[in-house]
Design an enzyme around this catalytic site. Structure first.
Site, mmCIF file in Angstrom:
data_model
loop_
_atom_site.group_PDB
_atom_site.id
_atom_site.type_symbol
_atom_site.label_atom_id
_atom_site.label_comp_id
_atom_site.label_asym_id
_atom_site.label_seq_id
_atom_site.Cartn_x
_atom_site.Cartn_y
_atom_site.Cartn_z
ATOM 1 C CB CYS A 270 31.473 60.737 -12.404
ATOM 2 S SG CYS A 270 31.725 59.843 -14.162
ATOM 3 C CG HIS A 318 27.897 61.666 -15.109
ATOM 4 N ND1 HIS A 318 29.196 62.565 -14.588
ATOM 5 C CD2 HIS A 318 27.102 62.238 -14.108
ATOM 6 C CE1 HIS A 318 28.847 62.964 -13.277
ATOM 7 N NE2 HIS A 318 27.739 62.648 -13.056
ATOM 8 C CG HIS A 330 27.075 63.874 -9.176
ATOM 9 N ND1 HIS A 330 26.867 64.053 -10.589
ATOM 10 C CD2 HIS A 330 26.563 64.703 -8.651
ATOM 11 C CE1 HIS A 330 26.283 65.279 -10.518
ATOM 12 N NE2 HIS A 330 26.182 65.621 -9.333
#
Length: 356
Positions: A270, A318, A330
């Protein structure tokens, strides 16, 4: 209607269709008929598919946090290695300088020995000629200053060399500590991903398909609640020039697989995706989502614009890039590809802006 708006609308439509077409049958065994008494349980009760989904999700989130720890340790180890190289070069240069200064000091000492302990200028001071006397005084003074300069520089260089050596030793210790952190984080990541994959592998093909539907349902539910809060009504800002470049880079990676620790070009985690996108836009940012949250300027959700980074979960484990119209791009987790999703489909911790 622009492309981003279409993409965001497509996300919402797909999620809605997924909910409308979800089969209604349950995966747990039906309750026993009243005419037959329930049989004694033969073993541990099987978990529901939703419980399995939550367990897998928790394992992947823990792996994501460990991935951040791995990436940070790797970044710090690279920095330490670079410092050690610079210090080693400084030590070599310092040793060469000390050798030269000692040679110059030795030459001065030998010259004094040859002249009976008196430098040439001092001998000229004994002359009866006033001009030679003054010239001798000047030369003695210059010689003394030169000798002091050599000795002073030699002392300073030796002190610098000692400092370089201590710093190099300290950096070696830090380097080894960061390598140990990497090894521990890697072990945790592999353990959690293996456990998640094992859980998923025990499911039937139909259950795995249903598992994906449950993931989409959970994301859609969270996104719908976020949109229902009116959050998107106040968000209507244009991306900066660099933000547009970052968004273009990130969206060009759609379809590439998530791989922990990866930062392209074939795969990403990520924060690898977001950091590389902003590097491509000419603005280097921290490598990990936790450091991005810690170091970059915070922005209110209502003020965000395309290119800003949305940090998710309480531990900042994240990150996704906002692309406008309520959507992000993402890299979700192992087993998934870089994709578009609703900006509110996960728990939002906050928003940061790399080019504020």
């Amino acid at each position: 209607m622009n492309r981003r708006h279409c993409a965001a609308a497509a996300i919402t439509l797909v999620c809605a269709l997924a909910v409308l077409t979800v089969p209604t049958q349950a995966f747990a065994a039906p309750p026993p008929s009243p005419s037959h008494p329930p049989a004694a349980p033969a073993g541990p009760q099987r978990k529901s598919l939703e419980e399995v989904r939550e367990e897998i999700d928790a394992l992947y989130r823990k792996a994501g946090a460990a991935t951040d720890a791995y990436n940070l340790a790797e970044e710090q180890a690279e920095k330490q290695s670079g410092e050690i190289v610079k210090l080693a070069q400084a030590i070599v240069a310092g040793q060469a300088k000390i050798a030269d200064l000692k040679s110059r000091a030795g030459a001065q000492a030998r010259e004094q020995y040859r002249t009976g302990g008196l430098p040439p200028g001092a001998q000229m001071m004994l002359s009866d000629d006033p001009r030679m006397f003054m010239d001798g005084v000047n030369r003695v003074w210059q010689g003394q200053q030169a000798a002091k300069g050599v000795l002073g520089e030699l002392t300073r260089t030796q002190e610098d060399l000692e400092t370089y050596t201590k710093d190099a030793s300290s950096n070696w210790k830090k380097l080894e500590a960061n390598r140990l952190k990497q090894a521990k984080a890697k072990k945790r990541i592999n353990g959690q991903i293996t456990a998640a994959k094992k859980l998923e592998s025990q499911l039937e093909k139909e259950e795995r398909a249903r598992l994906l539907e449950l993931e989409q349902e959970a994301e859609y539910k969270a996104q719908t609640a976020w949109l229902g809060s009116g959050a998107l009504k106040e968000i209507n800002r244009e991306a900066s020039a660099r933000g547009k470049k970052a968004v273009a880079f990130a969206t060009a990676q759609i379809g590439k697989p998530y791989v922990w620790g990866a930062e392209g070009p074939g795969s990403y985690d990520c924060s690898g995706l977001t950091s590389q996108a902003w590097a491509a836009a000419g603005r280097p940012i921290p490598r990990t989502s936790q450091e991005q949250w810690r170091q970059l300027p915070h922005i209110a959700v209502k003020d965000m614009r395309p290119g800003d980074l949305i940090i998710y979960h309480g531990d900042a484990s994240h990150v996704g890039m906002y692309i406008g119209d309520g959507a992000i791009v993402h890299a979700p987790r192992p087993g998934r590809n870089v994709t578009l999703a609703g900006a509110g489909s996960m728990e939002i911790l906050g928003v940061v802006r790399p080019d504020r």
